[in-house]
Design a protein around this motif. Structure first.
Motif, PDB file in Angstrom:
ATOM      1  N   ASN A 146      41.843 -17.673 -18.188  1.00 24.67           N
ATOM      2  CA  ASN A 146      41.647 -16.571 -18.934  1.00 24.67           C
ATOM      3  C   ASN A 146      40.035 -16.722 -19.455  1.00 24.67           C
ATOM      4  O   ASN A 146      39.783 -17.377 -20.333  1.00 24.67           O
ATOM      5  CB  ASN A 146      42.369 -16.359 -20.146  1.00 24.67           C
ATOM      6  CG  ASN A 146      42.087 -14.921 -20.745  1.00 24.67           C
ATOM      7  OD1 ASN A 146      41.038 -14.710 -20.969  1.00 24.67           O
ATOM      8  ND2 ASN A 146      43.204 -14.379 -21.516  1.00 24.67           N
ATOM      9  N   ILE A 184      38.044 -14.652 -20.691  1.00 24.87           N
ATOM     10  CA  ILE A 184      37.707 -14.355 -22.043  1.00 24.87           C
ATOM     11  C   ILE A 184      37.895 -15.160 -22.962  1.00 24.87           C
ATOM     12  O   ILE A 184      37.238 -15.436 -24.078  1.00 24.87           O
ATOM     13  CB  ILE A 184      38.159 -12.924 -22.458  1.00 24.87           C
ATOM     14  CG1 ILE A 184      38.186 -11.763 -21.187  1.00 24.87           C
ATOM     15  CG2 ILE A 184      37.685 -12.404 -23.367  1.00 24.87           C
ATOM     16  CD1 ILE A 184      38.827 -10.532 -21.570  1.00 24.87           C
ATOM     17  N   LEU A 185      39.042 -15.926 -22.872  1.00 24.51           N
ATOM     18  CA  LEU A 185      39.482 -16.845 -23.955  1.00 24.51           C
ATOM     19  C   LEU A 185      38.922 -18.139 -24.024  1.00 24.51           C
ATOM     20  O   LEU A 185      39.281 -18.843 -25.077  1.00 24.51           O
ATOM     21  CB  LEU A 185      40.958 -16.763 -24.383  1.00 24.51           C
ATOM     22  CG  LEU A 185      41.593 -15.276 -24.570  1.00 24.51           C
ATOM     23  CD1 LEU A 185      43.098 -15.304 -24.867  1.00 24.51           C
ATOM     24  CD2 LEU A 185      41.252 -15.030 -26.276  1.00 24.51           C
ATOM     25  N   LEU A 188      46.307 -18.044 -16.427  1.00 28.03           N
ATOM     26  CA  LEU A 188      46.880 -17.001 -15.991  1.00 28.03           C
ATOM     27  C   LEU A 188      47.888 -17.077 -14.802  1.00 28.03           C
ATOM     28  O   LEU A 188      49.108 -16.612 -14.558  1.00 28.03           O
ATOM     29  CB  LEU A 188      45.965 -15.770 -15.778  1.00 28.03           C
ATOM     30  CG  LEU A 188      45.001 -15.332 -17.139  1.00 28.03           C
ATOM     31  CD1 LEU A 188      43.858 -14.278 -16.566  1.00 28.03           C
ATOM     32  CD2 LEU A 188      45.872 -14.890 -18.176  1.00 28.03           C
ATOM     33  N   TRP A 227      35.612  -7.990 -18.123  1.00 30.41           N
ATOM     34  CA  TRP A 227      36.883  -8.449 -17.569  1.00 30.41           C
ATOM     35  C   TRP A 227      37.556  -7.202 -16.985  1.00 30.41           C
ATOM     36  O   TRP A 227      38.268  -7.400 -15.768  1.00 30.41           O
ATOM     37  CB  TRP A 227      37.764  -9.053 -18.593  1.00 30.41           C
ATOM     38  CG  TRP A 227      39.017  -9.447 -18.259  1.00 30.41           C
ATOM     39  CD1 TRP A 227      40.104  -8.398 -18.414  1.00 30.41           C
ATOM     40  CD2 TRP A 227      39.574 -10.543 -17.822  1.00 30.41           C
ATOM     41  NE1 TRP A 227      41.480  -9.146 -18.180  1.00 30.41           N
ATOM     42  CE2 TRP A 227      41.059 -10.765 -17.809  1.00 30.41           C
ATOM     43  CE3 TRP A 227      38.946 -11.956 -17.619  1.00 30.41           C
ATOM     44  CZ2 TRP A 227      41.670 -11.657 -17.195  1.00 30.41           C
ATOM     45  CZ3 TRP A 227      39.771 -12.980 -17.247  1.00 30.41           C
ATOM     46  CH2 TRP A 227      40.949 -12.722 -16.945  1.00 30.41           C
ATOM     47  N   SER A 242      34.825  -1.795 -21.072  1.00 36.07           N
ATOM     48  CA  SER A 242      34.290  -2.182 -22.552  1.00 36.07           C
ATOM     49  C   SER A 242      34.450  -3.554 -22.702  1.00 36.07           C
ATOM     50  O   SER A 242      35.099  -4.358 -22.059  1.00 36.07           O
ATOM     51  CB  SER A 242      35.556  -1.527 -23.634  1.00 36.07           C
ATOM     52  OG  SER A 242      36.595  -1.555 -23.183  1.00 36.07           O
ATOM     53  N   TYR A 243      33.679  -3.906 -23.503  1.00 32.22           N
ATOM     54  CA  TYR A 243      33.232  -5.532 -23.942  1.00 32.22           C
ATOM     55  C   TYR A 243      33.397  -5.592 -25.642  1.00 32.22           C
ATOM     56  O   TYR A 243      32.525  -5.064 -26.116  1.00 32.22           O
ATOM     57  CB  TYR A 243      32.091  -5.944 -23.113  1.00 32.22           C
ATOM     58  CG  TYR A 243      31.830  -7.431 -23.257  1.00 32.22           C
ATOM     59  CD1 TYR A 243      31.939  -8.045 -22.095  1.00 32.22           C
ATOM     60  CD2 TYR A 243      31.180  -7.979 -24.517  1.00 32.22           C
ATOM     61  CE1 TYR A 243      31.975  -9.534 -21.967  1.00 32.22           C
ATOM     62  CE2 TYR A 243      31.129  -9.265 -24.335  1.00 32.22           C
ATOM     63  CZ  TYR A 243      31.290 -10.188 -23.356  1.00 32.22           C
ATOM     64  OH  TYR A 243      30.964 -11.426 -23.271  1.00 32.22           O
ATOM     65  N   SER A 244      34.167  -6.523 -25.885  1.00 30.07           N
ATOM     66  CA  SER A 244      34.313  -6.619 -27.350  1.00 30.07           C
ATOM     67  C   SER A 244      33.629  -7.890 -27.806  1.00 30.07           C
ATOM     68  O   SER A 244      33.746  -8.769 -27.075  1.00 30.07           O
ATOM     69  CB  SER A 244      35.778  -6.554 -27.767  1.00 30.07           C
ATOM     70  OG  SER A 244      36.112  -5.358 -27.644  1.00 30.07           O
ATOM     71  N   ILE A 245      33.130  -8.098 -28.913  1.00 31.97           N
ATOM     72  CA  ILE A 245      32.612  -9.317 -29.754  1.00 31.97           C
ATOM     73  C   ILE A 245      33.590  -9.454 -30.794  1.00 31.97           C
ATOM     74  O   ILE A 245      33.740  -8.490 -31.821  1.00 31.97           O
ATOM     75  CB  ILE A 245      31.321  -9.300 -30.068  1.00 31.97           C
ATOM     76  CG1 ILE A 245      30.340  -9.360 -28.740  1.00 31.97           C
ATOM     77  CG2 ILE A 245      31.005 -10.676 -31.105  1.00 31.97           C
ATOM     78  CD1 ILE A 245      28.956  -9.079 -29.034  1.00 31.97           C
TER      79      ILE A 245
END
Lengths: 78, 417
Positions: free
Chosen positions: B42, B44-45, B62, B296, B325-328
């Motif tokens: 993952n 992102i994490l 994953l 992602w 979309s891309y979050s902080i």
């Protein structure tokens, strides 16, 4: 701390903030891995808004799953 | 005859493609080749791992090797592709192995770009892309006290968050006068600057790096900016962008333009070769021009679309149509998301609602194409839907800045897709 719940015909979803990821976590996702519908439902759970009811098998979360956003939230499915 | 599919790269684009290929083609030969030493994790994490917030590794994977075995997918780890032969439909690797394909997917992503300055490869200067990078960053951050962050964008801020989480007092050196100046005004960026300061990370504007300073052992000890000011730091994080991994495509005839150029079906200009993920410059059917995206969800969907088209009969191709979309998520009680294309367009609107809430929207030809939300994300899905529906918003753009905007307030109908 419980921050929100929603009840459905077959499912009761709740989310609570956790300080750490439990050692027995079954699933772990970042909020960017949720589709728009799941994101809105997650935001509702966190904010305590009303969330649409649904049968358990269609819930976009697993029981015990941790969602990482600006805090960590553990989702419970009952 | 059994079809053969080869995927180069095992990030989320490659992993998503492998899963879809097996679903679409139960009997095909499928091979995934990656130069990394571990299967899909993952991405992102891993920043949370580097921050020390997720101390265990298992939940971050994953796919394990069993995942590939169960699906009869061959996984080749630690394998570098040296070149491909489009005429012969063959992929060659550094160990002299050849893999024949009927259709090939390139999903090799990028490699973090080094600063072109002295000592940019010194010990203690970190770049962040792989899980192995995260492990090294975590180990070093745990024992560091002073830090320097370079790269005022969506990836650089991860290093700032790592410093904050690890108790490293840091300076964040930025070339301009605000963070992510391509998408934020000073109003929006100011909210982020305040949040950084709360993490004990100080933004330094009109700065950057002229060179890094090292000790006799080659360990970085600081950075000197173009103004001659020196900043101390034994932990340095640099995120100034990616160089896309296309070296092995030289001589293949595949069109590149700061990435691999593909159409809306994820197909390159060379027959039977597709690309997906960060590495693509894809035709965005909503934007009606080629675009890039490092999120992602975009990579995952591109991989799935490419796989479907690799197996599709003539005339049944699926197009990639998606709003990313891309979050902080580093700042407690301060959510942030960028969506669509917030750095381009021919018009924009923005409004600040409070010290922690701000919204900016970008438009092209009268249609919403992207934006950034800080502090309140309740309209994220609504705005993404407006983009997907390609609503003509001429004369109504300001409505979207209403604090409690609702879709029903728009007069513009959705365009027929």
């Amino acid at each position: 701390m419980a921050v929100g719940t929603s009840s459905g015909r077959h499912a009761h979803l709740s989310a609570r903030e956790v300080e750490t990821v439990p050692a027995d976590v079954t699933a772990l996702r970042h909020v960017d891995q949720l589709d728009d519908e799941a994101f809105d439902q997650f935001r509702g759970l966190v904010d305590g808004d009303t969330v649409n009811v649904q049968p358990a098998e269609e819930a976009p979360f697993e029981d015990g799953e941790v969602i990482v956003h600006t805090a960590y939230y553990r989702v419970t499915l009952r | 005859m059994t079809e053969s599919y080869v995927i180069i790269g095992d990030g989320i684009a490659g992993g998503s493609a492998a899963k879809t290929l097996r679903e679409e083609s139960p009997d095909a030969d499928i091979t995934v080749i990656t130069d990394e030493g571990e299967p899909l994790y993952n991405r992102i994490l891993i920043k949370e791992y580097a921050k020390g917030k997720i101390p265990m590794e298992d939940p971050l994977f994953l796919h394990d090797e069993e995942w590939y075995e169960e699906r009869d997918i061959a996984l080749e780890l630690n394998t570098h592709v040296t070149h491909i032969d489009p005429d012969g439909h063959v992929v060659h690797t550094h160990e002299g192995d050849d893999y024949e394909y009927d259709a090939l997917l390139v999903a090799t992503g990028g490699t973090p770009r080094q600063l072109p300055v002295d000592n940019s490869d010194a010990d203690g200067v970190h770049h962040f892309w792989t899980f192995q990078d995260a492990r090294g960053i975590a180990d070093h951050a745990e024992e560091s006290e002073k830090g320097i962050v370079v790269g005022a964008g969506l990836l650089g801020i991860d290093f700032a968050a790592i410093c904050g989480a690890r108790g490293i007092e840091a300076n964040y050196l930025m070339r301009g006068d605000c963070w992510w100046r391509y998408a934020l005004s000073e109003d929006g960026a100011g909210i982020i600057h305040d949040a950084l300061r709360e993490l004990d990370v100080e933004p330094v504007f009109q700065s950057g790096v002229d060179h890094f300073v090292t000790d006799d052992d080659g360990q970085v000890t600081g950075a000197v900016d173009p103004n001659g000011e020196e900043f101390e730091g034994e932990f340095v994080g640099v995120s100034i962008g990616l160089d896309f991994n296309t070296e092995f495509l030289r001589g293949s005839g595949i069109e590149t333009d700061d990435g691999i150029v593909v159409d809306e079906f994820m197909e390159t200009n060379v027959e039977d070769i597709y690309a997906a993920g960060d590495i693509t410059r894809f035709y965005d059917v909503i934007l009606e021009e080629h675009a890039q995206n490092g999120s992602w969800d975009s990579a995952k969907k591109q991989g799935a679309v490419a796989a479907k088209n690799m197996t599709a009969a003539d005339g049944e191709a699926e197009e990639f149509r998606h709003v990313s979309s891309y979050s902080i998520s580093h700042f407690k009680d301060l959510p942030f998301v960028s969506f669509g294309h917030p750095t381009i367009g021919d018009d924009d609107r923005e409004r600040k609602y409070s010290d922690t809430e701000w919204r900016r929207l970008t438009f092209k030809n009268g249609k919403l194409i992207g934006g950034v939300l800080i502090g309140d994300l309740k309209l994220q899905s609504v705005f993404k839907r407006i983009i997907r529906e390609e609503r003509d918003l001429e004369g109504q753009k300001d409505l979207l800045l209403e604090e409690d905007f609702e879709m029903e307030m728009l007069e513009a109908p959705a365009q027929e897709q």
